[in-house]
Design a protein around this motif. Structure first.
Motif, PDB file in Angstrom:
ATOM      1  N   THR A 126       3.907   9.732   1.285  1.00 17.29           N
ATOM      2  CA  THR A 126       4.408   8.725   1.701  1.00 17.29           C
ATOM      3  C   THR A 126       3.516   7.788   2.577  1.00 17.29           C
ATOM      4  O   THR A 126       3.817   6.467   2.488  1.00 17.29           O
ATOM      5  N   GLN A 127       2.633   8.172   3.033  1.00 20.85           N
ATOM      6  CA  GLN A 127       1.599   7.349   3.773  1.00 20.85           C
ATOM      7  C   GLN A 127       0.830   6.224   2.938  1.00 20.85           C
ATOM      8  O   GLN A 127       0.645   5.274   3.031  1.00 20.85           O
ATOM      9  N   SER A 128       0.449   7.051   1.541  1.00 21.88           N
ATOM     10  CA  SER A 128      -0.136   6.166   0.550  1.00 21.88           C
ATOM     11  C   SER A 128       0.933   5.072  -0.013  1.00 21.88           C
ATOM     12  O   SER A 128       0.556   4.176  -0.233  1.00 21.88           O
ATOM     13  N   ALA A 179      -8.238   6.366   4.934  1.00 24.73           N
ATOM     14  CA  ALA A 179      -7.754   7.909   5.095  1.00 24.73           C
ATOM     15  C   ALA A 179      -6.440   8.082   5.617  1.00 24.73           C
ATOM     16  O   ALA A 179      -5.872   7.532   6.486  1.00 24.73           O
ATOM     17  N   PHE A 180      -5.867   9.034   4.887  1.00 28.17           N
ATOM     18  CA  PHE A 180      -4.289   9.554   5.432  1.00 28.17           C
ATOM     19  C   PHE A 180      -4.499  10.899   5.721  1.00 28.17           C
ATOM     20  O   PHE A 180      -5.278  11.696   4.936  1.00 28.17           O
ATOM     21  N   SER A 181      -3.932  11.362   6.880  1.00 26.45           N
ATOM     22  CA  SER A 181      -3.971  12.740   7.292  1.00 26.45           C
ATOM     23  C   SER A 181      -2.644  12.963   7.379  1.00 26.45           C
ATOM     24  O   SER A 181      -1.674  12.590   7.985  1.00 26.45           O
ATOM     25  N   ALA A 182      -2.304  14.547   6.919  1.00 23.73           N
ATOM     26  CA  ALA A 182      -1.240  15.064   7.292  1.00 23.73           C
ATOM     27  C   ALA A 182      -1.112  16.666   7.026  1.00 23.73           C
ATOM     28  O   ALA A 182      -1.915  17.115   6.530  1.00 23.73           O
ATOM     29  N   GLU A 183      -0.299  17.318   7.221  1.00 21.83           N
ATOM     30  CA  GLU A 183      -0.048  18.775   6.971  1.00 21.83           C
ATOM     31  C   GLU A 183       0.344  19.165   5.678  1.00 21.83           C
ATOM     32  O   GLU A 183       0.056  20.075   5.134  1.00 21.83           O
ATOM     33  N   THR A 184       1.050  18.060   5.000  1.00 23.40           N
ATOM     34  CA  THR A 184       1.613  18.456   3.599  1.00 23.40           C
ATOM     35  C   THR A 184       1.173  17.215   2.734  1.00 23.40           C
ATOM     36  O   THR A 184       1.059  16.043   3.076  1.00 23.40           O
ATOM     37  N   PHE A 185       1.222  17.510   1.384  1.00 17.37           N
ATOM     38  CA  PHE A 185       0.985  16.845   0.269  1.00 17.37           C
ATOM     39  C   PHE A 185       2.128  15.474   0.487  1.00 17.37           C
ATOM     40  O   PHE A 185       1.642  14.208   0.351  1.00 17.37           O
ATOM     41  N   MET A 210      -4.421  20.095   9.382  1.00 18.47           N
ATOM     42  CA  MET A 210      -4.167  18.779   9.161  1.00 18.47           C
ATOM     43  C   MET A 210      -5.549  18.358   7.765  1.00 18.47           C
ATOM     44  O   MET A 210      -6.420  19.013   8.000  1.00 18.47           O
ATOM     45  N   LYS A 211      -4.954  17.941   6.832  1.00 10.83           N
ATOM     46  CA  LYS A 211      -5.794  17.507   5.644  1.00 10.83           C
ATOM     47  C   LYS A 211      -5.829  16.130   5.443  1.00 10.83           C
ATOM     48  O   LYS A 211      -5.100  15.465   5.878  1.00 10.83           O
ATOM     49  N   THR A 212      -6.930  15.593   4.945  1.00 13.59           N
ATOM     50  CA  THR A 212      -7.167  14.123   4.870  1.00 13.59           C
ATOM     51  C   THR A 212      -7.688  13.910   3.302  1.00 13.59           C
ATOM     52  O   THR A 212      -8.331  14.573   2.665  1.00 13.59           O
ATOM     53  N   MET A 213      -6.863  12.661   2.829  1.00 20.12           N
ATOM     54  CA  MET A 213      -7.301  12.436   1.376  1.00 20.12           C
ATOM     55  C   MET A 213      -7.304  10.703   1.832  1.00 20.12           C
ATOM     56  O   MET A 213      -6.593  10.134   2.552  1.00 20.12           O
ATOM     57  N   THR A 214      -8.266  10.061   0.704  1.00 29.41           N
ATOM     58  CA  THR A 214      -8.307   8.701   0.885  1.00 29.41           C
ATOM     59  C   THR A 214      -7.228   8.104  -0.252  1.00 29.41           C
ATOM     60  O   THR A 214      -6.999   8.705  -1.152  1.00 29.41           O
ATOM     61  N   CYS A 215      -7.265   6.823  -0.144  1.00 32.57           N
ATOM     62  CA  CYS A 215      -6.664   5.875  -0.967  1.00 32.57           C
ATOM     63  C   CYS A 215      -7.168   6.157  -2.627  1.00 32.57           C
ATOM     64  O   CYS A 215      -6.452   6.295  -3.378  1.00 32.57           O
ATOM     65  N   LYS A 216      -8.423   6.025  -2.339  1.00 26.71           N
ATOM     66  CA  LYS A 216      -9.518   6.198  -3.756  1.00 26.71           C
ATOM     67  C   LYS A 216      -9.124   7.531  -4.301  1.00 26.71           C
ATOM     68  O   LYS A 216      -9.098   7.801  -5.633  1.00 26.71           O
ATOM     69  N   GLN A 217      -9.131   8.723  -3.569  1.00 27.71           N
ATOM     70  CA  GLN A 217      -8.521  10.072  -4.041  1.00 27.71           C
ATOM     71  C   GLN A 217      -7.270  10.016  -4.622  1.00 27.71           C
ATOM     72  O   GLN A 217      -6.930  10.817  -5.655  1.00 27.71           O
ATOM     73  N   LYS A 219      -3.253  15.912  -8.150  1.00 23.38           N
ATOM     74  CA  LYS A 219      -3.652  15.495  -6.694  1.00 23.38           C
ATOM     75  C   LYS A 219      -3.208  16.412  -5.742  1.00 23.38           C
ATOM     76  O   LYS A 219      -3.764  16.684  -4.749  1.00 23.38           O
ATOM     77  N   ARG A 220      -2.031  17.031  -6.018  1.00 26.76           N
ATOM     78  CA  ARG A 220      -1.529  18.236  -5.279  1.00 26.76           C
ATOM     79  C   ARG A 220      -2.532  19.322  -5.117  1.00 26.76           C
ATOM     80  O   ARG A 220      -2.709  19.910  -4.079  1.00 26.76           O
ATOM     81  N   ALA A 221      -2.955  19.740  -6.263  1.00 32.10           N
ATOM     82  CA  ALA A 221      -4.106  20.908  -6.317  1.00 32.10           C
ATOM     83  C   ALA A 221      -5.321  20.438  -5.393  1.00 32.10           C
ATOM     84  O   ALA A 221      -5.933  21.261  -4.861  1.00 32.10           O
ATOM     85  N   GLU A 222      -5.710  19.017  -5.469  1.00 32.15           N
ATOM     86  CA  GLU A 222      -6.931  18.688  -4.885  1.00 32.15           C
ATOM     87  C   GLU A 222      -6.576  18.831  -3.328  1.00 32.15           C
ATOM     88  O   GLU A 222      -7.139  19.447  -2.680  1.00 32.15           O
TER      89      GLU A 222
END
Length: 76
Positions: free
Chosen positions: A27-29, A16-22, A1-8, A68-71
């Motif tokens: 979708t959460q964003s 924070a949004f957490s998911a297995e895939t970008f 599970m990876k996490t990215m924020t709205c700001k990122q 963003k995908r690379a990040e």
């Protein structure tokens, strides 16, 4: 599970949004963006305007999404 924020993801807050895939993160964003649009949150509205400007240029939007995908992919 990876996490990215709205700001990122180009937004303005630290939600924070957490998911297995970008794609799941995106979708959460989008859901968060729709909620902020309904609330007419001024900071989020300004951030959304910047993303909409990118969408007018498909190459620029693709470069933004690739970055963003690379990040996401680089996250532990």
């Amino acid at each position: 599970m990876k996490t990215m924020t709205c700001k990122q993801l180009g937004g303005v807050c630290d939600l924070a949004f957490s998911a297995e895939t970008f794609e799941e993160i995106v979708t959460q964003s989008k859901i968060h963006g729709m909620q902020m649009f309904q609330l007419q949150d001024p900071q989020h509205m300004a951030a959304m305007a910047k993303v909409q400007a990118l969408m007018a240029n498909p190459q620029a939007m693709q470069e933004f999404m690739d970055a963003k995908r690379a990040e996401f992919d680089a996250l532990p």
